[in-house]
Design a protein around this motif. Sequence first.
Motif, short mmCIF file in Angstrom:
data_model
loop_
_atom_site.label_atom_id
_atom_site.label_comp_id
_atom_site.label_asym_id
_atom_site.label_seq_id
_atom_site.Cartn_x
_atom_site.Cartn_y
_atom_site.Cartn_z
N GLN A 1 -1.64 -7.52 10.97
CA GLN A 1 -0.57 -6.82 10.27
C GLN A 1 -0.55 -7.15 8.78
O GLN A 1 -0.20 -6.30 7.96
CB GLN A 1 0.79 -7.15 10.88
CG GLN A 1 1.02 -6.53 12.25
CD GLN A 1 0.88 -5.02 12.25
OE1 GLN A 1 1.20 -4.36 11.26
NE2 GLN A 1 0.36 -4.47 13.34
N PHE B 1 -2.35 -4.55 7.04
CA PHE B 1 -1.66 -3.27 6.91
C PHE B 1 -0.45 -3.38 6.00
O PHE B 1 -0.01 -2.42 5.39
CB PHE B 1 -1.25 -2.76 8.30
CG PHE B 1 -2.43 -2.57 9.21
CD1 PHE B 1 -3.53 -1.82 8.79
CD2 PHE B 1 -2.46 -3.13 10.46
CE1 PHE B 1 -4.63 -1.64 9.61
CE2 PHE B 1 -3.56 -2.96 11.29
CZ PHE B 1 -4.63 -2.21 10.87
N ASN B 2 0.08 -4.55 5.93
CA ASN B 2 1.16 -4.90 5.01
C ASN B 2 0.77 -4.86 3.55
O ASN B 2 1.62 -4.87 2.69
CB ASN B 2 1.52 -6.38 5.22
CG ASN B 2 2.59 -6.55 6.19
OD1 ASN B 2 3.22 -5.57 6.54
ND2 ASN B 2 2.80 -7.76 6.62
N GLY B 3 -0.50 -5.00 3.32
CA GLY B 3 -0.95 -5.15 1.95
C GLY B 3 -0.88 -6.58 1.48
O GLY B 3 -0.98 -6.85 0.30
N GLN B 4 -0.69 -7.50 2.41
CA GLN B 4 -0.56 -8.88 1.99
C GLN B 4 -1.93 -9.57 1.85
O GLN B 4 -2.06 -10.57 1.17
CB GLN B 4 0.29 -9.65 3.01
CG GLN B 4 1.20 -10.64 2.33
CD GLN B 4 2.15 -11.34 3.28
OE1 GLN B 4 2.44 -12.49 3.07
NE2 GLN B 4 2.64 -10.67 4.30
N GLN C 1 8.10 -9.00 -1.51
CA GLN C 1 7.98 -10.34 -2.09
C GLN C 1 8.48 -10.35 -3.53
O GLN C 1 9.13 -11.30 -3.97
CB GLN C 1 6.52 -10.79 -2.06
CG GLN C 1 6.01 -11.15 -0.68
CD GLN C 1 4.51 -11.35 -0.66
OE1 GLN C 1 3.86 -11.34 -1.70
NE2 GLN C 1 3.96 -11.53 0.53
N ARG D 1 4.12 0.95 7.43
CA ARG D 1 4.21 -0.52 7.31
C ARG D 1 4.84 -0.84 5.97
O ARG D 1 4.28 -0.47 4.94
CB ARG D 1 2.82 -1.17 7.33
CG ARG D 1 1.96 -0.81 8.48
CD ARG D 1 2.41 -1.48 9.75
NE ARG D 1 1.93 -0.71 10.89
CZ ARG D 1 2.39 -0.82 12.12
NH1 ARG D 1 3.40 -1.64 12.38
NH2 ARG D 1 1.91 -0.10 13.09
N PRO D 2 5.96 -1.48 5.98
CA PRO D 2 6.57 -1.84 4.70
C PRO D 2 5.61 -2.69 3.87
O PRO D 2 4.95 -3.56 4.39
CB PRO D 2 7.81 -2.64 5.09
CG PRO D 2 7.80 -2.78 6.55
CD PRO D 2 6.71 -1.94 7.12
N ASN D 3 5.54 -2.39 2.62
CA ASN D 3 4.65 -3.14 1.72
C ASN D 3 5.21 -4.54 1.47
O ASN D 3 6.26 -4.72 0.87
CB ASN D 3 4.50 -2.37 0.42
CG ASN D 3 3.55 -3.05 -0.52
OD1 ASN D 3 3.69 -4.24 -0.80
ND2 ASN D 3 2.57 -2.31 -0.99
N ALA D 4 4.45 -5.51 1.93
CA ALA D 4 4.92 -6.89 1.85
C ALA D 4 5.03 -7.36 0.41
O ALA D 4 5.96 -8.09 0.06
CB ALA D 4 3.97 -7.80 2.62
N VAL D 5 4.12 -6.92 -0.42
CA VAL D 5 4.11 -7.41 -1.80
C VAL D 5 5.35 -6.92 -2.56
O VAL D 5 5.98 -7.68 -3.30
CB VAL D 5 2.83 -6.98 -2.53
CG1 VAL D 5 2.87 -7.39 -3.98
CG2 VAL D 5 1.61 -7.58 -1.84
N ARG E 1 -0.87 5.45 0.56
CA ARG E 1 -0.03 4.64 1.45
C ARG E 1 1.26 5.36 1.78
O ARG E 1 1.87 6.01 0.95
CB ARG E 1 0.32 3.33 0.76
CG ARG E 1 -0.80 2.31 0.78
CD ARG E 1 -0.25 0.97 0.32
NE ARG E 1 0.78 0.50 1.24
CZ ARG E 1 0.50 -0.20 2.33
NH1 ARG E 1 -0.73 -0.50 2.62
NH2 ARG E 1 1.46 -0.59 3.13
#
Lengths: 325, 325
Positions: B111, B114-117, A55, A48-52, A3
């Motif tokens: 998205q 791609f975010n990993g969410q 969070q 893409r910023p990692n959302a997790v 990633r």
Amino acid sequence: MARVKLQDVAKLAGVSVTTVSRVLNNRGYLSKQTINKVHQAMEELNYRPNAVARQLYKQRTDLVGLVFPTVNNPFFGQLEAELETRLYELGYRVVMGNSQNNPGKEEQYLQLLFNGQIDGLIVGAHNEGIEAYHNTNLPIVSIERIVSKQIPVVAADNYQGGCLATQRLLDAGCQHIIHTNYPATLATPNQERRRGYEELMTKYGREKLTYEISFDLPDDQKAAVFDRLFAEHPECDGIFADNDTNARLAINAAQKAGKRVPEDVKVIGYDGASSTRLLFPDLTTIQQPIPEMAQAAVDLLQKRLAGQAVESVTLPVKLIPGLTG
Amino acid sequence: MARVKLQDVAKLAGVSVTTVSRVLNNRGYLSKQTINKVHQAMEELNYRPNAVARQLYKQRTDLVGLVFPTVNNPFFGQLEAELETRLYELGYRVVMGNSQNNPGKEEQYLQLLFNGQIDGLIVGAHNEGIEAYHNTNLPIVSIERIVSKQIPVVAADNYQGGCLATQRLLDAGCQHIIHTNYPATLATPNQERRRGYEELMTKYGREKLTYEISFDLPDDQKAAVFDRLFAEHPECDGIFADNDTNARLAINAAQKAGKRVPEDVKVIGYDGASSTRLLFPDLTTIQQPIPEMAQAAVDLLQKRLAGQAVESVTLPVKLIPGLTG
DNA sequence: TACTTTGTGTCAACCGCATGACATACAAGA
DNA sequence: TCTTGTATGTCATGCGGTTGACACAAAGTA
């Protein structure tokens, strides 16, 4: 292909990780030039910023759970669609749980809240005795279900609905009106429909009778209840069903028993969801204000998430005259 | 009251954080005694492991997205309910997205991937030209929609459905059969229904005519199309609608135009979802195998998530004879 | 000139959990 | 006695991003 992360962007743009983060979150002082450089690098790497990760730091997921018996139902389908639309606009995504026929499932979804996997919950499922609900200040809102004293309820005016339907049948001259509802042991505002029905029946000196039909029953077993109803009460000339699909089943059973609707038996349903209206426009029904209920639930949840105290909400219903009753 | 974390449990149990983690994940050597101590401490503190932290480490969220036009529809409602049930049993939770009337929404949900969410995606929405789909090996499965060459499709046999419906109308003696479908520009297996219809019409030497109705249109505008249809083609004596709600609208419009169904016009619908069958059992329709489609989609997604190559799937449909056509 | 604003970098800590490396201690078995 | 298995602990690192503290330089302003 690992990633792409902040570091990679920073390296390509020739700036520090902090700067990239600043660009991302629009913090501190930044020159147009670096902003562009960073954006260019992000684009080039398709970053893409990692959302997790975000969070974890933010301690919020922007996810809201919806737990209802099943979305495969005109009422809940419309309700959940309305909820999703509104929550989406507020930046929330929605986790859907269908708890029907799986008692443990509702609690599992509740765990998502304690897990930190969702920020809030809107429930309309009706499994009883879930301990975890009895906690103060949980970001939970319920719709048409009483789950615990601390949790605000959004409901349509079920008493009014019960009265409207019963009154209409009485006015039409029905002598033997039978009502269907959930088992009386289930704590739901739904029981208010029954109260409206019973009060009016008593007032008019008629005998009141409620057949109890669990929501979770398969359709053929529900149909069997109506067959039994007409067998046990051939004199029945009016049915106030607790939802539109039951009204449909009542009509089927009546016709099967050789009765004409509405000449011999009048039938009134409940819910008035959009797809029911579309597919069965002739049905007389009590319509719940589903969009408004969704809106109210979302409003309450927002306040709850903001830590504010909230009150339960009751909205008016409307009788939609049709040809069946 | 800050969240309880591993450290707190470790402190109370008098062991190290690593040991608690070992208990949690059942790794390495552990004595019954410490296991008990740790469990007791967790219980006492009401400890819930933080799901997000775990997700960050594991690089997976066990969340699957479902993106369809709207869940407020008998077909999609049943489909999404079936999908949720199956995915839940595999340990996945489901994020629901209704993309109807909001072109950007589908991409937003993409998205999340791609975010990993979310770990995977099942789509049935039909916004065109989304670049991001054109990526190999994305954990995406589509249902009844062609989104890109690399993404496997689960579909019912639409060509067969088109033939079954058309043949039945022809056999019933219809001379002027009109079909409704999505605009021809939309790339969906749905167009195969049209092909089946058109081939048969040609074979029988009849004139073929398709009215195009976008799925996203509000109901009253759809109804208007059918009004127009009967105005422009009073000779029409057969309608093969591309879904059951359109069939209902066709029937309404026919009756409004003074035609009896099925005597003057025969109408066949499409989908045969459970709530449609319940509310409008008299409708003749082509039934899609919704549970099987859900199962196939979940199977494909699982393989996809495991990095395996997969093939598109086509399942058979069934004609359900009713009274309308 | 002295002071403030702007622009960027370095460094460290943190969000909560998982895990590998390594050390230690005690028991049982060869 | 030496090994092996069992049962824990310590330490450090990583998952990916956010943030505060602090430093420093250049430009603008009083």
